[in-house]
Design a protein around this motif. Structure first.
Motif, PDB file in Angstrom:
ATOM      1  N   LEU A 151     -19.098  32.023 -29.076  1.00 45.77           N
ATOM      2  CA  LEU A 151     -17.870  32.675 -29.292  1.00 45.77           C
ATOM      3  C   LEU A 151     -17.533  34.228 -29.277  1.00 45.77           C
ATOM      4  O   LEU A 151     -18.574  34.761 -29.430  1.00 45.77           O
ATOM      5  N   GLY A 152     -16.509  34.536 -29.065  1.00 49.09           N
ATOM      6  CA  GLY A 152     -16.218  35.748 -29.305  1.00 49.09           C
ATOM      7  C   GLY A 152     -16.774  36.702 -28.186  1.00 49.09           C
ATOM      8  O   GLY A 152     -17.162  36.221 -27.243  1.00 49.09           O
ATOM      9  N   SER A 153     -16.789  38.076 -28.158  1.00 52.05           N
ATOM     10  CA  SER A 153     -17.120  39.063 -27.290  1.00 52.05           C
ATOM     11  C   SER A 153     -17.508  40.274 -27.981  1.00 52.05           C
ATOM     12  O   SER A 153     -17.046  40.708 -29.069  1.00 52.05           O
ATOM     13  N   VAL A 154     -18.305  41.100 -27.311  1.00 51.85           N
ATOM     14  CA  VAL A 154     -18.819  42.529 -27.752  1.00 51.85           C
ATOM     15  C   VAL A 154     -17.708  43.495 -27.883  1.00 51.85           C
ATOM     16  O   VAL A 154     -17.486  44.186 -28.851  1.00 51.85           O
ATOM     17  N   GLU A 155     -16.800  43.309 -26.926  1.00 52.13           N
ATOM     18  CA  GLU A 155     -15.579  44.128 -26.946  1.00 52.13           C
ATOM     19  C   GLU A 155     -14.717  43.888 -28.169  1.00 52.13           C
ATOM     20  O   GLU A 155     -13.794  44.988 -28.837  1.00 52.13           O
ATOM     21  N   THR A 156     -14.642  42.671 -28.661  1.00 47.50           N
ATOM     22  CA  THR A 156     -13.861  42.523 -29.854  1.00 47.50           C
ATOM     23  C   THR A 156     -14.653  42.261 -31.117  1.00 47.50           C
ATOM     24  O   THR A 156     -14.146  41.937 -32.313  1.00 47.50           O
ATOM     25  N   VAL A 157     -15.917  42.913 -30.924  1.00 44.36           N
ATOM     26  CA  VAL A 157     -16.816  42.989 -32.160  1.00 44.36           C
ATOM     27  C   VAL A 157     -16.830  41.748 -32.805  1.00 44.36           C
ATOM     28  O   VAL A 157     -17.204  41.544 -34.189  1.00 44.36           O
ATOM     29  N   ASN A 158     -16.882  40.518 -32.286  1.00 51.29           N
ATOM     30  CA  ASN A 158     -17.001  39.191 -32.906  1.00 51.29           C
ATOM     31  C   ASN A 158     -17.770  38.242 -32.059  1.00 51.29           C
ATOM     32  O   ASN A 158     -17.688  36.940 -31.970  1.00 51.29           O
ATOM     33  N   ALA A 159     -18.866  38.624 -31.222  1.00 55.82           N
ATOM     34  CA  ALA A 159     -19.753  37.726 -30.626  1.00 55.82           C
ATOM     35  C   ALA A 159     -20.680  37.198 -31.630  1.00 55.82           C
ATOM     36  O   ALA A 159     -21.304  37.560 -32.382  1.00 55.82           O
ATOM     37  N   ARG A 160     -20.873  35.724 -31.273  1.00 57.94           N
ATOM     38  CA  ARG A 160     -21.570  34.904 -32.510  1.00 57.94           C
ATOM     39  C   ARG A 160     -21.786  33.444 -31.797  1.00 57.94           C
ATOM     40  O   ARG A 160     -21.056  33.062 -30.770  1.00 57.94           O
ATOM     41  N   THR A 161     -22.949  32.916 -32.223  1.00 56.60           N
ATOM     42  CA  THR A 161     -23.293  31.772 -31.953  1.00 56.60           C
ATOM     43  C   THR A 161     -22.900  30.650 -33.234  1.00 56.60           C
ATOM     44  O   THR A 161     -23.446  30.826 -34.341  1.00 56.60           O
ATOM     45  N   LEU A 162     -22.133  29.808 -32.706  1.00 55.34           N
ATOM     46  CA  LEU A 162     -21.744  28.586 -33.917  1.00 55.34           C
ATOM     47  C   LEU A 162     -22.670  27.401 -33.731  1.00 55.34           C
ATOM     48  O   LEU A 162     -22.756  26.977 -32.619  1.00 55.34           O
ATOM     49  N   ARG A 163     -23.108  26.937 -34.757  1.00 55.14           N
ATOM     50  CA  ARG A 163     -24.067  25.687 -34.633  1.00 55.14           C
ATOM     51  C   ARG A 163     -23.502  24.563 -35.392  1.00 55.14           C
ATOM     52  O   ARG A 163     -23.440  24.840 -36.757  1.00 55.14           O
ATOM     53  N   LYS A 164     -22.691  23.414 -34.949  1.00 53.26           N
ATOM     54  CA  LYS A 164     -22.144  22.344 -35.895  1.00 53.26           C
ATOM     55  C   LYS A 164     -23.171  21.482 -36.200  1.00 53.26           C
ATOM     56  O   LYS A 164     -23.912  20.923 -35.133  1.00 53.26           O
ATOM     57  N   LEU A 165     -23.631  21.372 -37.536  1.00 48.29           N
ATOM     58  CA  LEU A 165     -24.678  20.632 -37.802  1.00 48.29           C
ATOM     59  C   LEU A 165     -24.214  19.227 -38.494  1.00 48.29           C
ATOM     60  O   LEU A 165     -24.807  18.096 -37.985  1.00 48.29           O
ATOM     61  N   ILE A 166     -23.356  19.192 -39.496  1.00 46.51           N
ATOM     62  CA  ILE A 166     -22.897  17.857 -39.925  1.00 46.51           C
ATOM     63  C   ILE A 166     -21.510  17.824 -39.669  1.00 46.51           C
ATOM     64  O   ILE A 166     -20.709  18.239 -40.167  1.00 46.51           O
ATOM     65  N   VAL A 167     -21.075  17.211 -38.259  1.00 47.91           N
ATOM     66  CA  VAL A 167     -19.822  17.103 -37.784  1.00 47.91           C
ATOM     67  C   VAL A 167     -19.810  15.591 -37.244  1.00 47.91           C
ATOM     68  O   VAL A 167     -20.812  15.151 -36.964  1.00 47.91           O
TER      69      VAL A 167
END
Length: 280
Positions: A154-170
Motif C-alpha cells: 500500500l501507499g507510495s514514497v511520494e505520499t510518505v506512506n509506503a507500507r506492507t500489510l500482512r493480514k494474519l487472522i482474517v
C-alpha cells in the motif's frame, strides 16, 4: 506481581472533546503490556475487546479467566489471537503445542480450556501480544506463519506512506467469529500508517506499536474527522480506537504496528474514508 487486569469504559465523542492530554492518555493509551513473567490484560467496553500481553521468561504462563468475564475459564465464551513479537516460543492449547516464532500468529477458538505460553530461550523470551473478543461458536485453532499471510502493498514514497500489510487472522485465512488481526510494516523513508484516515462505525480497533527505534516515537491521531486529537506513542504501547474515531499515525522513523478489530462484520474493506482536506 503486577495487577493482572484493568477495565476501560467507553467514552463518547462529546466527552473526548473536553479531555486534556493526561485524561486522553488515561482513557485510550495502554502501557506496560509486555512485562517479564506476567500476563497483563485490559478489558475494554468497546465491543468487549480484550488487549493483552504475555512474556514467559523464567516460567510458563497460563491464561486464566478474569473477574469481568464471570466465566470458569478465559475462552469459555471467547476467541483469542496471539502474535509473537519476541524470541521463539510456543503456545499449548489443551495439550496441543504450537510453535509460534517472530511475527507469527495463532488463532485459538472458543472453548479451549488450557492456554499456556512458553519461551524456547529465557535470554530471548517470546513476547505474545494478545487480542480477544466474544465468540458465538467454536472454530478450529490455526497457526498463521509469515508465508501464510495475505500480503498487500500500500501507499507510495511520494505520499510518505509506503507500507506492507500482512493480514494474519482474517476470514480469508482463518475461520473466526469477529476477531481480525494483522501487521503493517512501514517502509524506510515513510511515516504514515493510514492516510487517508477512515472510520468504521461498525467496528472498533486497537493499534499496537513496536519496532520503534530508540529515542523515536509515533504520533497517533484519533477523534472525529472535524475534531481530531493526538497521543504520542512509545515502543510496545497500544491505543484503543472507538468506532466513531479515526485511527492513523505518523512516526519520526519507520516502525511496525499490529491492528486488531471486532464488531458488526468481517469485511476488511468496510470503512468510511475521510478526505484529507476535511481533517480538522
Amino acid at each position: 506481581m503486577e495487577e493482572k487486569f484493568e477495565v476501560r469504559y467507553a467514552a463518547s465523542p462529546r466527552e473526548v472533546k473536553g479531555m486534556d492530554t493526561n485524561e486522553l492518555r488515561d482513557e485510550f493509551l495502554v502501557q506496560d503490556l509486555l512485562t517479564d513473567d506476567n500476563v497483563k490484560l485490559v478489558y475494554s467496553h468497546y465491543d468487549r475487546y480484550i488487549v493483552g500481553g504475555a512474556v514467559p521468561v523464567s516460567k510458563s504462563l497460563e491464561l486464566e479467566s478474569i473477574d469481568p468475564l464471570k466465566s470458569s475459564f478465559f475462552l469459555e465464551r471467547r476467541e483469542l489471537g496471539a502474535i509473537n513479537i519476541g524470541g521463539a516460543g510456543s503456545i499449548s492449547v489443551d495439550g496441543e503445542v504450537f510453535d509460534v516464532d517472530f511475527k507469527e500468529a495463532l488463532y485459538i477458538g472458543r472453548g479451549a480450556k488450557s492456554v499456556v505460553f512458553s519461551s524456547k530461550d529465557a535470554s530471548n523470551p517470546a513476547k505474545f501480544y494478545l487480542n480477544s473478543t466474544p465468540a458465538h461458536k467454536s472454530f478450529p485453532n490455526k497457526k498463521v506463519g509469515r508465508d501464510d499471510a495475505e500480503v498487500v502493498e500500500l501507499g507510495s514514497v511520494e505520499t510518505v506512506n509506503a507500507r506492507t500489510l500482512r493480514k494474519l487472522i482474517v476470514n480469508s485465512i482463518v475461520d473466526t467469529c469477529q476477531l481480525q488481526m494483522g501487521m503493517t510494516e512501514i517502509k524506510s523513508g515513510s511515516a504514515w500508517n493510514t492516510m487517508p484516515a477512515h472510520v468504521h462505525d461498525r467496528r472498533m480497533e486497537v493499534y499496537f506499536y513496536f519496532e520503534i527505534p530508540q529515542d523515536q516515537a509515533v504520533c497517533h491521531f484519533m477523534g472525529e474527522t472535524n475534531e481530531t486529537r493526538h497521543i504520542w506513542m512509545a515502543e510496545n504501547e497500544a491505543v484503543i480506537s472507538p468506532p466513531w474515531s479515526i485511527h492513523s499515525g505518523a512516526g519520526t522513523s519507520n516502525y511496525t504496528f499490529i491492528w486488531g478489530m471486532a464488531g458488526e462484520n468481517l469485511d476488511y474493506g468496510d470503512m468510511d474514508v475521510c478526505k484529507i482536506t476535511d481533517l480538522r
